[in-house]
Design a protein around this motif. Structure first.
Motif, short mmCIF file in Angstrom:
data_model
loop_
_atom_site.label_atom_id
_atom_site.label_comp_id
_atom_site.label_asym_id
_atom_site.label_seq_id
_atom_site.Cartn_x
_atom_site.Cartn_y
_atom_site.Cartn_z
N ARG A 85 18.60 17.72 -3.00
CA ARG A 85 17.34 17.74 -2.26
C ARG A 85 17.49 18.65 -1.05
O ARG A 85 18.53 18.66 -0.40
CB ARG A 85 17.01 16.32 -1.81
CG ARG A 85 15.74 16.18 -1.03
CD ARG A 85 15.54 14.69 -0.71
NE ARG A 85 14.43 14.51 0.18
CZ ARG A 85 13.45 13.66 -0.02
NH1 ARG A 85 13.44 12.90 -1.11
NH2 ARG A 85 12.47 13.54 0.83
N THR A 102 12.08 19.88 -1.54
CA THR A 102 12.46 20.44 -2.84
C THR A 102 13.50 19.53 -3.47
O THR A 102 14.51 19.23 -2.84
CB THR A 102 13.03 21.87 -2.67
OG1 THR A 102 12.11 22.65 -1.90
CG2 THR A 102 13.28 22.52 -4.00
N ASP A 105 17.57 19.41 -10.04
CA ASP A 105 18.24 18.66 -11.10
C ASP A 105 19.75 18.84 -10.96
O ASP A 105 20.22 19.54 -10.06
CB ASP A 105 17.72 19.05 -12.49
CG ASP A 105 18.12 20.45 -12.93
OD1 ASP A 105 18.96 21.12 -12.26
OD2 ASP A 105 17.59 20.91 -13.96
N LEU A 111 13.18 20.92 -9.57
CA LEU A 111 12.33 19.99 -10.31
C LEU A 111 10.94 19.93 -9.68
O LEU A 111 9.94 20.01 -10.37
CB LEU A 111 12.95 18.59 -10.34
CG LEU A 111 14.21 18.41 -11.16
CD1 LEU A 111 14.76 17.00 -10.98
CD2 LEU A 111 13.93 18.69 -12.63
N THR A 112 10.90 19.72 -8.37
CA THR A 112 9.63 19.68 -7.65
C THR A 112 9.79 20.35 -6.29
O THR A 112 10.88 20.35 -5.71
CB THR A 112 9.13 18.24 -7.41
OG1 THR A 112 10.08 17.55 -6.59
CG2 THR A 112 8.91 17.50 -8.71
N LYS A 113 8.70 20.91 -5.82
CA LYS A 113 8.66 21.50 -4.48
C LYS A 113 7.27 21.20 -3.94
O LYS A 113 6.28 21.70 -4.47
CB LYS A 113 8.92 23.00 -4.54
CG LYS A 113 9.01 23.65 -3.17
CD LYS A 113 9.44 25.10 -3.30
CE LYS A 113 9.71 25.69 -1.94
NZ LYS A 113 10.23 27.05 -2.05
N LYS A 114 7.20 20.37 -2.89
CA LYS A 114 5.92 19.93 -2.36
C LYS A 114 5.87 20.11 -0.85
O LYS A 114 6.89 19.99 -0.17
CB LYS A 114 5.66 18.47 -2.71
CG LYS A 114 5.55 18.24 -4.21
CD LYS A 114 5.24 16.80 -4.52
CE LYS A 114 5.12 16.61 -6.03
NZ LYS A 114 4.76 15.24 -6.37
N GLU A 128 0.42 14.80 1.21
CA GLU A 128 0.75 16.04 0.53
C GLU A 128 -0.31 17.09 0.86
O GLU A 128 -1.50 16.78 0.88
CB GLU A 128 0.83 15.84 -0.98
CG GLU A 128 1.34 17.07 -1.71
CD GLU A 128 1.58 16.84 -3.18
OE1 GLU A 128 1.81 17.85 -3.88
OE2 GLU A 128 1.54 15.70 -3.65
#
Length: 134
Positions: A85, A102, A105, A111-114, A128
């Motif tokens: 992370r 962010t 894996d 995997l995700t970026k918010k 968000e």
């Protein structure tokens, strides 16, 4: 005078980071030379370790608008040293503050970026965001 004191601490921060783990040299010390009342700056690199000696988390404890907060990039690692992370903290005036989280894996792929508001800075609910505030 304050700028001279902060500039003289830069080598100490860098040496601490390099000797802690020479593979993890991506701490962003933001704005040390331009520290003013409303700008953010790093005053303490923080590194936490697992019992096996691997870095668990590292980042910069900073200062913004007379408050001690996280600034810049903070990294979290698994027991083997892989980044799991990354949080980027951007303190700014209310409405322009944000953080980007962010998640990776086990192979280092995103995997995700918010994007979120920087809820801790102004003690607000985390929300968000669709884009980085301007």
């Amino acid at each position: 005078m304050k700028k001279i004191i902060f500039l003289s601490l830069i080598p100490l921060f860098l040496v601490n980071n390099v000797f802690a783990n020479n593979q993890k040299e991506h701490i962003d010390i933001t704005g040390i030379s331009s520290a003013t009342f409303n700008s953010s700056f790093c005053y303490s690199l923080r590194i936490e370790y697992y019992p096996n000696g691997q870095i668990k988390e590292q980042g910069c404890q900073g200062h913004y608008n007379a408050a001690g907060i996280f600034i810049g990039n903070w990294y979290e690692y698994d027991l083997s040293g892989m980044t799991v992370r990354m949080n980027y903290y951007h303190p700014d005036e209310f409405g322009k503050d944000y953080k980007i989280i962010t998640i990776y894996d086990k192979h280092g792929k995103v995997l995700t970026k918010k994007i979120y508001n920087y809820d801790n800075l102004y003690e607000t609910e985390e929300e968000e965001l669709n884009e980085i505030p301007q």
